[in-house]
Design an enzyme around this catalytic site. Structure first.
Site, PDB file in Angstrom:
ATOM      1  N   ASP A  96      -5.524  -8.522   8.764  1.00 25.28           N
ATOM      2  CA  ASP A  96      -4.231  -8.219   9.388  1.00 25.28           C
ATOM      3  C   ASP A  96      -4.027  -8.867  10.747  1.00 25.28           C
ATOM      4  OD1 ASP A  96      -5.744  -6.520  11.149  1.00 25.28           O
ATOM      5  OD2 ASP A  96      -5.535  -4.879   9.699  1.00 25.28           O
TER       6      ASP A  96
ATOM      7  N   HIS B 166     -12.917 -12.206   5.600  1.00 29.66           N
ATOM      8  CA  HIS B 166     -12.103 -12.326   4.384  1.00 29.66           C
ATOM      9  C   HIS B 166     -10.796 -13.065   4.613  1.00 29.66           C
ATOM     10  CE1 HIS B 166     -14.469  -8.500   3.323  1.00 29.66           C
ATOM     11  NE2 HIS B 166     -15.091  -9.558   2.856  1.00 29.66           N
TER      12      HIS B 166
END
Length: 318
Positions: free
Chosen positions: A99, A114
């Site tokens: 995010d 990731h």
């Protein structure tokens, strides 16, 4: 518990490993219940690659989910971690989240295990572009499309009905026109790039302690670094809610909401826990550092590690 953690954490600089629990107070849900059970099944990478229809379904849902994710702001846990880093209490950060909120809060030396939803990559030609630019192109290609997701997910996805997805025009690459665009993240069933994994192992090798924040450690993607730290006999402190897969390895575990626990810890260690400066929304985040993972948020689920332990198939979430 705070009285036990403070003297330990103040004794050395800590490598930090973060998971989905860091961002729940920012309005981004995690994938798991407190007992570690996964509530959400993300799209697998093999399904995404299998058909244009699957990619259209993904991008329609992502188009809706991104509107929520891009408005997310760092919460007190992100800001407190930035303060701890600036004070020298913590060092580098390995995050399983996609995010960008650590960078928005001003935290430096972040490795995105990731990847990042702020980037888009074409699997056909390798072109990398920004998610904000893609969002504008999808809006122009789908005038009047209003999807209302019944569930917003931590990877920027949303649950839409087949009727809502019908008619959505999936984006094409601006360089090669291929229908092969994907978020620059590790999908469920995807592989974390070996260079990124090696870099994170190197951080663990140079660390004096490991602080795990908001991760259930249910998959090898993050668990392997905790196991390496334990093998090196490093102190391991975990702050999260619910059980983790490494409960038997930790030195201290504090079950508490991170948006309350980290400001309290920072307050005890360095006084004021709120850093100053510009806090940007996720939509404006640009990746930092020279290690770029193609990963998604939160790897969770069944993991098949390679024999050397340096790469693993992961599933997204937590």
């Amino acid at each position: 518990m705070l009285d036990r953690i403070v003297p330990l954490v103040s004794s050395r600089p800590w490598l930090v490993l973060t998971g989905a629990g860091m961002s729940t107070a920012s309005g981004i849900p995690d994938y798991r219940d407190p007992d570690g059970t996964r509530r959400i099944q993300p799209m697998r990478i093999d399904e995404f690659r299998a058909s244009a229809e699957a990619r259209r379904r993904y991008w329609a849902r992502s188009y809706v989910g991104w509107q929520n994710l891009r408005r997310a702001r760092p919460n007190p846990a992100h800001l407190a971690l930035t303060s701890l880093q600036r004070a020298g209490v913590t060092g580098a950060v390995i995050t399983q989240n996609v995010d960008g909120l650590h960078q928005s809060a001003g935290t430096g030396a972040v490795t995105e295990l990731h990847g990042s939803l702020a980037r888009v990559v074409c699997e056909a030609c390798g072109e990398v572009s920004s998610r904000s630019a893609l969002d504008a192109r999808m809006a122009a290609a789908n005038p009047g499309f209003v999807g209302r997701g019944t569930q917003i997910r931590p990877d920027g996805d949303a649950v839409l009905s087949a009727m809502q997805v019908d008619g959505f025009r999936a984006p094409l690459c601006t360089r090669c026109s291929a229908d092969r665009l994907r978020p620059d993240v590790v999908f469920f069933g995807d592989v974390v790039p070996r260079a990124t994994v090696e870099h994170c192992f190197d951080l663990v090798e140079r660390a004096e302690g490991l602080l795990v924040l908001g991760s259930s450690l249910q998959v090898m993607s993050g668990l392997r670094f905790v196991r390496r730290a334990a093998k090196r006999h490093l102190p391991i402190v975990v702050v999260t809610r619910g059980r983790t897969r490494a409960d038997d390895l930790v030195t201290l575990k504090w079950e508490a909401p991170l948006q309350e626990a980290l400001p309290a810890l920072a307050g005890r260690l360095i006084g004021d826990s709120a850093p100053t400066g510009d806090v940007r929304s996720t939509g404006d985040v640009r990746a930092t550092g020279d290690v770029r993972a193609t990963g998604d948020e939160r790897a969770t689920g069944t993991v098949r590690a390679a024999e050397d332990g340096r790469s693993a198939r992961v599933s997204i979430g937590g």
